[in-house]
Structures are given as structure tokens and as C-alpha cells.
Scaffold this motif. Structure first.
Motif, PDB file in Angstrom:
ATOM      1  N   MET A 172      -0.614  16.099  -0.942  1.00 50.99           N
ATOM      2  CA  MET A 172       0.713  15.621  -1.346  1.00 50.99           C
ATOM      3  C   MET A 172       0.728  14.087  -1.289  1.00 50.99           C
ATOM      4  SD  MET A 172       4.455  16.673   0.171  1.00 50.99           S
ATOM      5  CE  MET A 172       5.949  16.072  -0.606  1.00 50.99           C
ATOM      6  N   VAL A 173       1.094  13.445  -2.421  1.00 49.07           N
ATOM      7  CA  VAL A 173       1.086  11.996  -2.516  1.00 49.07           C
ATOM      8  C   VAL A 173       2.319  11.409  -1.836  1.00 49.07           C
ATOM      9  CG1 VAL A 173       1.079  10.033  -4.085  1.00 49.07           C
ATOM     10  CG2 VAL A 173      -0.193  12.094  -4.682  1.00 49.07           C
ATOM     11  N   MET A 174       2.098  10.439  -0.960  1.00 46.25           N
ATOM     12  CA  MET A 174       3.211   9.753  -0.306  1.00 46.25           C
ATOM     13  C   MET A 174       3.772   8.700  -1.254  1.00 46.25           C
ATOM     14  SD  MET A 174       3.668  11.069   2.691  1.00 46.25           S
ATOM     15  CE  MET A 174       4.583   9.798   3.566  1.00 46.25           C
ATOM     16  N   SER A 175       5.083   8.695  -1.446  1.00 48.98           N
ATOM     17  CA  SER A 175       5.698   7.736  -2.355  1.00 48.98           C
ATOM     18  C   SER A 175       5.874   6.381  -1.683  1.00 48.98           C
ATOM     19  CB  SER A 175       7.067   8.249  -2.819  1.00 48.98           C
ATOM     20  OG  SER A 175       6.936   9.369  -3.654  1.00 48.98           O
ATOM     21  N   PRO A 214       4.242   8.610 -10.353  1.00 42.79           N
ATOM     22  CA  PRO A 214       4.251   9.734  -9.400  1.00 42.79           C
ATOM     23  C   PRO A 214       4.239   9.317  -7.930  1.00 42.79           C
ATOM     24  CG  PRO A 214       2.072   9.476 -10.384  1.00 42.79           C
ATOM     25  CD  PRO A 214       2.989   8.568 -11.139  1.00 42.79           C
ATOM     26  N   ASP A 215       3.788   8.084  -7.656  1.00 42.91           N
ATOM     27  CA  ASP A 215       3.654   7.652  -6.267  1.00 42.91           C
ATOM     28  C   ASP A 215       4.640   6.558  -5.875  1.00 42.91           C
ATOM     29  OD1 ASP A 215       2.432   5.869  -8.010  1.00 42.91           O
ATOM     30  OD2 ASP A 215       0.918   5.246  -6.554  1.00 42.91           O
ATOM     31  N   ILE A 216       5.646   6.309  -6.725  1.00 43.71           N
ATOM     32  CA  ILE A 216       6.626   5.251  -6.448  1.00 43.71           C
ATOM     33  C   ILE A 216       8.033   5.819  -6.595  1.00 43.71           C
ATOM     34  CG2 ILE A 216       7.536   3.001  -7.153  1.00 43.71           C
ATOM     35  CD1 ILE A 216       4.755   2.321  -8.215  1.00 43.71           C
ATOM     36  N   GLU A 217       8.911   5.475  -5.656  1.00 43.83           N
ATOM     37  CA  GLU A 217      10.300   5.951  -5.685  1.00 43.83           C
ATOM     38  C   GLU A 217      11.243   4.774  -5.448  1.00 43.83           C
ATOM     39  OE1 GLU A 217      13.308   8.939  -3.197  1.00 43.83           O
ATOM     40  OE2 GLU A 217      11.292   8.524  -2.452  1.00 43.83           O
ATOM     41  N   SER A 228      15.090   0.881   4.755  1.00 42.78           N
ATOM     42  CA  SER A 228      13.693   0.678   5.173  1.00 42.78           C
ATOM     43  C   SER A 228      12.687   0.915   4.046  1.00 42.78           C
ATOM     44  CB  SER A 228      13.359   1.600   6.352  1.00 42.78           C
ATOM     45  OG  SER A 228      14.159   1.319   7.463  1.00 42.78           O
ATOM     46  N   PRO A 229      12.801   0.160   2.951  1.00 42.65           N
ATOM     47  CA  PRO A 229      11.833   0.310   1.863  1.00 42.65           C
ATOM     48  C   PRO A 229      10.468  -0.243   2.275  1.00 42.65           C
ATOM     49  CG  PRO A 229      13.206  -1.598   1.478  1.00 42.65           C
ATOM     50  CD  PRO A 229      13.781  -0.917   2.683  1.00 42.65           C
ATOM     51  N   ASP A 230       9.438   0.177   1.553  1.00 42.60           N
ATOM     52  CA  ASP A 230       8.100  -0.382   1.767  1.00 42.60           C
ATOM     53  C   ASP A 230       7.955  -1.710   1.043  1.00 42.60           C
ATOM     54  OD1 ASP A 230       7.069   1.973   3.162  1.00 42.60           O
ATOM     55  OD2 ASP A 230       7.237   2.963   1.208  1.00 42.60           O
ATOM     56  N   VAL A 231       8.565  -1.797  -0.140  1.00 40.96           N
ATOM     57  CA  VAL A 231       8.463  -2.985  -0.977  1.00 40.96           C
ATOM     58  C   VAL A 231       9.839  -3.349  -1.522  1.00 40.96           C
ATOM     59  CG1 VAL A 231       7.475  -3.977  -3.088  1.00 40.96           C
ATOM     60  CG2 VAL A 231       6.088  -2.439  -1.670  1.00 40.96           C
ATOM     61  N   VAL A 232      10.159  -4.643  -1.496  1.00 42.27           N
ATOM     62  CA  VAL A 232      11.375  -5.134  -2.148  1.00 42.27           C
ATOM     63  C   VAL A 232      10.954  -5.969  -3.351  1.00 42.27           C
ATOM     64  CG1 VAL A 232      13.426  -6.586  -1.962  1.00 42.27           C
ATOM     65  CG2 VAL A 232      12.708  -5.188  -0.011  1.00 42.27           C
ATOM     66  N   VAL A 264       3.215  -3.273  -7.320  1.00 40.84           N
ATOM     67  CA  VAL A 264       3.884  -2.608  -6.196  1.00 40.84           C
ATOM     68  C   VAL A 264       2.842  -1.943  -5.292  1.00 40.84           C
ATOM     69  CG1 VAL A 264       5.386  -0.685  -5.555  1.00 40.84           C
ATOM     70  CG2 VAL A 264       6.090  -2.268  -7.362  1.00 40.84           C
ATOM     71  N   ARG A 265       1.881  -1.280  -5.891  1.00 37.53           N
ATOM     72  CA  ARG A 265       0.841  -0.601  -5.107  1.00 37.53           C
ATOM     73  C   ARG A 265      -0.001  -1.606  -4.323  1.00 37.53           C
ATOM     74  NH1 ARG A 265       0.136   2.154 -10.319  1.00 37.53           N
ATOM     75  NH2 ARG A 265       1.248   4.156 -10.227  1.00 37.53           N
TER      76      ARG A 265
END
Length: 224
Positions: free
Chosen positions: A1-4, A28-31, A50-54, A119-120
Motif C-alpha cells: 500500500m502506497v503512503m500518500s 497515486p502517491d500525493i494527496e 500537519s502536511p508533509d509538503v507546503v 513534491v516527491r
């Protein structure tokens, strides 16, 4: 399962926010988990979601993107990565955004695939600078190279000879695999060196390591 990868978009133009949201949510891997209309709201929404990226625009009302970036990344326990998105590839913006703690800088005319990959990249802890921005950044470093140094060069004394060598190559834009090939080392060994460099110098990521290397004069732009 891919973590977003959880993303917050901060831009004062609704069409930009919606457009980026559609593009990124198609991956598929970004939300995209939230939006903000200015820097102040970006700070509040980051604390709430608490986003990973802004994805941060620079020119916004109330609190601009550079100020917001500095406030988001300055706490010692900050984990969020900031990717600056702007139509303005001016020297002072590039330099100040990275000094503020941004992990990457991408122009708004980037393609959908370039945006998603950016983003990645920053979510993974690497630096991201578009080619045009990189050129301008190097020019800015060259301009300030003979002026007062920002960081204390004595901090480099805490690095081993090999770590200093690796830092120099990181600042020149080489990837871990390229550094490994250049120094004839295992890629995992290079990753370990990079991690130790960041810890010893108190830096957040490779982008900040690059800024540090140029500002201390460890690396000088080609042609200067």
C-alpha cells in the motif's frame, strides 16, 4: 500500500490553488489535504493538518511566503518541507526563500509531471531547484562571496576530511549515486556521510547544506 504525501497549497489565487490541486490529486502517491489564501493561513493550516509538503507562493497578502516559510521551518522539531512556487525567478526571492528554510524552488510554468516530481523530491529530503533558478542562485552566491560570511566557517572544522569532500559535492548538485561514483564509495556510505554532515552542522536538508557550503566559501561558483 502506497503512503500518500500530504500536501497543503498556499496561494492567493483560487485558480492556481484549484489547478495545482487537480494535478496533484491525480497522482497515486500525493494527496492535497488543504489550501491557504496567504502565509498566515498557511501557518495555521500547517499546525492543524500537519502536511508533509507546503506548496508556498511568495507574493501573498498579510504574510508573504518567505516569512511564512521561515516561521514554519524555524522550530527545531519542524518536519514540514516547503516548496516555493512562483512566477518570479528573481535573485532576491531565490536566495531569501532558501535562507528562510525552503527545500525547493519551482516556477509556476512547470509541467504537471515536474510539479509532482518536485513534491516527491522535497518530501524525500532532497533539494529541488529548477535549472533557471539554479543559475540565478549561483550568481547570487557569487555576488555575496566576497562580502561578510553568513555562517561561521569554523563550523566546518567539526567535519572529517571525507565529510567536507562530500559536502562540497552536494553543493555542486551531485546526487548520492553520483557522489558515490566520484569518490568510489557505496551509495549507502554517502547517505551516511550526508546524514552526519546535516547533524553536525545543524542543517535541515541538502538545500540548506548547499547554502551553507557557498556562504562559507567552501565552494565557489565556476567562473568566479
Amino acid at each position: 500500500m502506497v503512503m500518500s504525501i500530504r500536501v497543503l497549497i498556499a496561494d492567493d489565487q483560487v485558480m492556481v490553488r484549484q489547478g495545482f490541486g487537480v494535478l496533484l490529486n491525480a497522482e497515486p502517491d500525493i494527496e492535497v489535504i488543504g489550501q491557504a489564501v496567504d502565509g498566515e493561513e498557511a501557518i495555521a493550516e500547517t499546525a492543524r493538518l500537519s502536511p508533509d509538503v507546503v506548496l508556498m507562493d511568495i507574493r501573498m497578502p498579510r504574510t508573504d511566503g518567505i516569512t511564512a516559510t521561515r516561521r514554519l521551518t524555524s522550530p527545531a522539531d519542524a518536519t514540514v518541507k516547503v516548496l516555493i512556487l512562483t512566477t518570479f525567478d528573481l535573485d532576491e526571492y531565490v536566495y531569501e526563500a532558501l535562507r528562510a528554510g525552503a527545500s525547493g524552488f519551482l516556477l509556476k510554468d512547470a509541467s504537471a509531471s515536474e510539479l509532482a516530481e518536485a513534491v516527491r523530491v522535497v518530501a524525500g529530503g532532497d533539494a529541488l531547484l529548477s535549472p533557471n533558478v539554479t543559475k540565478r542562485l549561483i550568481e547570487e552566491f557569487a555576488r555575496i562571496a566576497d562580502g561578510p560570511r553568513g555562517p561561521d566557517r569554523q563550523r566546518l572544522d567539526g567535519l572529517t576530511g571525507r565529510e567536507t569532500e562530500v559536502l562540497s559535492l552536494v553543493a555542486q548538485g551531485l546526487s548520492n549515486s553520483e557522489i558515490a561514483a566520484h569518490l568510489v564509495l557505496a551509495e549507502q556510505t554517502v547517505k551516511t556521510h550526508v546524514s552526519r554532515i546535516l547533524v553536525k552542522l545543524g542543517l535541515r536538508d541538502r538545500t540548506q547544506a548547499t547554502v551553507f557550503a557557498y556562504e562559507t566559501g567552501l565552494v565557489r561558483p565556476t567562473g568566479y
